[in-house]
Motif scaffolding. Sequence first.
Motif, PDB file in Angstrom:
ATOM      1  N   GLY A 121      39.538  74.356  62.282  1.00 46.39           N
ATOM      2  CA  GLY A 121      38.420  73.489  61.961  1.00 46.39           C
ATOM      3  C   GLY A 121      38.771  72.022  62.014  1.00 46.39           C
ATOM      4  N   LYS A 122      37.716  71.205  62.116  1.00 47.42           N
ATOM      5  CA  LYS A 122      37.844  69.750  62.078  1.00 47.42           C
ATOM      6  C   LYS A 122      36.762  69.233  61.141  1.00 47.42           C
ATOM      7  CE  LYS A 122      39.594  69.105  66.739  1.00 47.42           C
ATOM      8  NZ  LYS A 122      39.400  68.458  68.039  1.00 47.42           N
ATOM      9  N   GLN A 123      37.136  68.282  60.313  1.00 44.56           N
ATOM     10  CA  GLN A 123      36.174  67.727  59.371  1.00 44.56           C
ATOM     11  C   GLN A 123      36.185  66.208  59.431  1.00 44.56           C
ATOM     12  OE1 GLN A 123      36.324  69.299  55.408  1.00 44.56           O
ATOM     13  NE2 GLN A 123      35.194  67.589  54.538  1.00 44.56           N
ATOM     14  N   LEU A 124      34.989  65.643  59.426  1.00 50.07           N
ATOM     15  CA  LEU A 124      34.808  64.200  59.319  1.00 50.07           C
ATOM     16  C   LEU A 124      34.026  63.958  58.035  1.00 50.07           C
ATOM     17  CD1 LEU A 124      33.623  63.432  62.956  1.00 50.07           C
ATOM     18  CD2 LEU A 124      35.887  63.028  62.003  1.00 50.07           C
ATOM     19  N   GLU A 125      34.470  62.992  57.255  1.00 47.73           N
ATOM     20  CA  GLU A 125      33.775  62.702  56.006  1.00 47.73           C
ATOM     21  C   GLU A 125      33.881  61.215  55.707  1.00 47.73           C
ATOM     22  OE1 GLU A 125      33.811  64.028  51.305  1.00 47.73           O
ATOM     23  OE2 GLU A 125      35.020  65.123  52.750  1.00 47.73           O
ATOM     24  N   THR A 126      32.799  60.674  55.211  1.00 47.99           N
ATOM     25  CA  THR A 126      32.813  59.294  54.762  1.00 47.99           C
ATOM     26  C   THR A 126      32.015  59.213  53.477  1.00 47.99           C
ATOM     27  OG1 THR A 126      32.455  56.985  55.381  1.00 47.99           O
ATOM     28  CG2 THR A 126      30.796  58.571  56.098  1.00 47.99           C
ATOM     29  N   GLY A 127      32.397  58.291  52.641  1.00 43.85           N
ATOM     30  CA  GLY A 127      31.699  58.180  51.372  1.00 43.85           C
ATOM     31  C   GLY A 127      31.814  56.793  50.791  1.00 43.85           C
ATOM     32  N   VAL A 128      31.039  56.580  49.759  1.00 42.62           N
ATOM     33  CA  VAL A 128      31.045  55.298  49.081  1.00 42.62           C
ATOM     34  C   VAL A 128      30.866  55.565  47.585  1.00 42.62           C
ATOM     35  CG1 VAL A 128      28.559  54.939  49.392  1.00 42.62           C
ATOM     36  CG2 VAL A 128      30.047  52.975  49.045  1.00 42.62           C
ATOM     37  N   LYS A 129      31.548  54.752  46.775  1.00 44.03           N
ATOM     38  CA  LYS A 129      31.398  54.858  45.330  1.00 44.03           C
ATOM     39  C   LYS A 129      31.058  53.472  44.806  1.00 44.03           C
ATOM     40  CE  LYS A 129      33.344  56.844  41.222  1.00 44.03           C
ATOM     41  NZ  LYS A 129      34.278  57.813  40.712  1.00 44.03           N
ATOM     42  N   TRP A 130      30.076  53.417  43.919  1.00 43.79           N
ATOM     43  CA  TRP A 130      29.616  52.163  43.357  1.00 43.79           C
ATOM     44  C   TRP A 130      29.879  52.179  41.859  1.00 43.79           C
ATOM     45  CZ3 TRP A 130      24.941  51.397  40.340  1.00 43.79           C
ATOM     46  CH2 TRP A 130      24.626  50.055  40.136  1.00 43.79           C
ATOM     47  N   MET A 131      30.648  51.200  41.381  1.00 46.66           N
ATOM     48  CA  MET A 131      30.966  51.079  39.955  1.00 46.66           C
ATOM     49  C   MET A 131      30.873  49.603  39.577  1.00 46.66           C
ATOM     50  SD  MET A 131      34.237  53.629  39.566  1.00 46.66           S
ATOM     51  CE  MET A 131      34.430  53.268  37.838  1.00 46.66           C
ATOM     52  N   PRO A 132      29.713  49.152  39.114  1.00 50.04           N
ATOM     53  CA  PRO A 132      29.597  47.737  38.759  1.00 50.04           C
ATOM     54  C   PRO A 132      30.543  47.375  37.614  1.00 50.04           C
ATOM     55  CG  PRO A 132      27.486  48.887  38.505  1.00 50.04           C
ATOM     56  CD  PRO A 132      28.505  49.901  38.881  1.00 50.04           C
ATOM     57  N   GLU A 133      31.070  46.180  37.681  1.00 47.02           N
ATOM     58  CA  GLU A 133      31.980  45.694  36.647  1.00 47.02           C
ATOM     59  C   GLU A 133      31.243  45.606  35.313  1.00 47.02           C
ATOM     60  OE1 GLU A 133      34.888  41.948  36.428  1.00 47.02           O
ATOM     61  OE2 GLU A 133      34.394  42.626  38.455  1.00 47.02           O
ATOM     62  N   ASN A 134      31.917  45.957  34.241  1.00 41.35           N
ATOM     63  CA  ASN A 134      31.357  45.911  32.888  1.00 41.35           C
ATOM     64  C   ASN A 134      30.110  46.773  32.735  1.00 41.35           C
ATOM     65  OD1 ASN A 134      33.365  44.055  32.077  1.00 41.35           O
ATOM     66  ND2 ASN A 134      32.165  42.393  32.973  1.00 41.35           N
ATOM     67  N   SER A 135      30.056  47.855  33.480  1.00 43.26           N
ATOM     68  CA  SER A 135      28.909  48.764  33.392  1.00 43.26           C
ATOM     69  C   SER A 135      29.414  50.165  33.087  1.00 43.26           C
ATOM     70  CB  SER A 135      28.143  48.764  34.717  1.00 43.26           C
ATOM     71  OG  SER A 135      27.108  49.721  34.676  1.00 43.26           O
ATOM     72  N   LYS A 136      28.573  50.943  32.484  1.00 41.19           N
ATOM     73  CA  LYS A 136      28.912  52.339  32.207  1.00 41.19           C
ATOM     74  C   LYS A 136      28.172  53.260  33.159  1.00 41.19           C
ATOM     75  CE  LYS A 136      29.942  51.334  27.431  1.00 41.19           C
ATOM     76  NZ  LYS A 136      29.602  51.523  26.046  1.00 41.19           N
ATOM     77  N   LEU A 137      27.922  52.764  34.359  1.00 44.86           N
ATOM     78  CA  LEU A 137      27.183  53.508  35.372  1.00 44.86           C
ATOM     79  C   LEU A 137      28.006  53.552  36.652  1.00 44.86           C
ATOM     80  CD1 LEU A 137      24.398  54.767  36.211  1.00 44.86           C
ATOM     81  CD2 LEU A 137      23.792  52.480  37.001  1.00 44.86           C
ATOM     82  N   SER A 138      27.984  54.696  37.327  1.00 52.62           N
ATOM     83  CA  SER A 138      28.621  54.793  38.638  1.00 52.62           C
ATOM     84  C   SER A 138      27.800  55.739  39.505  1.00 52.62           C
ATOM     85  CB  SER A 138      30.065  55.295  38.527  1.00 52.62           C
ATOM     86  OG  SER A 138      30.096  56.641  38.112  1.00 52.62           O
ATOM     87  N   ALA A 139      27.911  55.541  40.786  1.00 52.93           N
ATOM     88  CA  ALA A 139      27.200  56.391  41.741  1.00 52.93           C
ATOM     89  C   ALA A 139      28.096  56.606  42.950  1.00 52.93           C
ATOM     90  CB  ALA A 139      25.881  55.755  42.166  1.00 52.93           C
TER      91      ALA A 139
END
Length: 190
Positions: free
Chosen positions: A18-36
């Motif tokens: 098999g071959k796999q391609l993957e890309t992603g992004v993570k968002w973590m604002p500074e001084n925040s308790k939220l991430s996506a």
Amino acid sequence: EPVAGADFFGAAFKPKRGKQLETGVKWMPENSKLSASAAVYQLVEKNRLTTDPDPAHVNFSVQLGEVTVKGVELEVQGRLGAWDVIASTTYMDARQTNVGGDAPIYLDKQLSGIPRHSAALWAIHHFGALGVPGLRAGAGARYTGRSSDGIDVTFTPSNTLFDAMVSYDTGPWSVALNVANLTDKTYIAT
């Protein structure tokens, strides 16, 4: 990856590749308790095992040509006061994209037992403000969409299950009670 076993006629299975391609992004604002986070992927796999379609070959498998899996995963996590909230969803298009001459029934069908849609939501409460710093309790829901038998003749219905947990952390120790399928719902797992 080596594949153990043989088909109905005694021919040894070829290695799975098999071959796999993957890309992603993570968002973590500074001084925040939220991430996506978000991820997009594509996997192409050759020589995957599946149930032999011949009714005379019960309990045997065959290797089909090529499988292509394309998917998207999204997740959001946050702390809202004393609550941790986690939500996620996945879309997965997993199709047989190439087959041998003896299995055209599988061509361009969603792979057996793999739902296109799934999602989860969890909320966990921390009781530190009430004077019990290591105590947490939470509940969640898991949704699994319907899945095919690989030839689109029968489908496993979708289901939503509810879970709960209570845990207590003290020093290096953690004690937890987890209850899956809290409502004791009867469902078909794939």
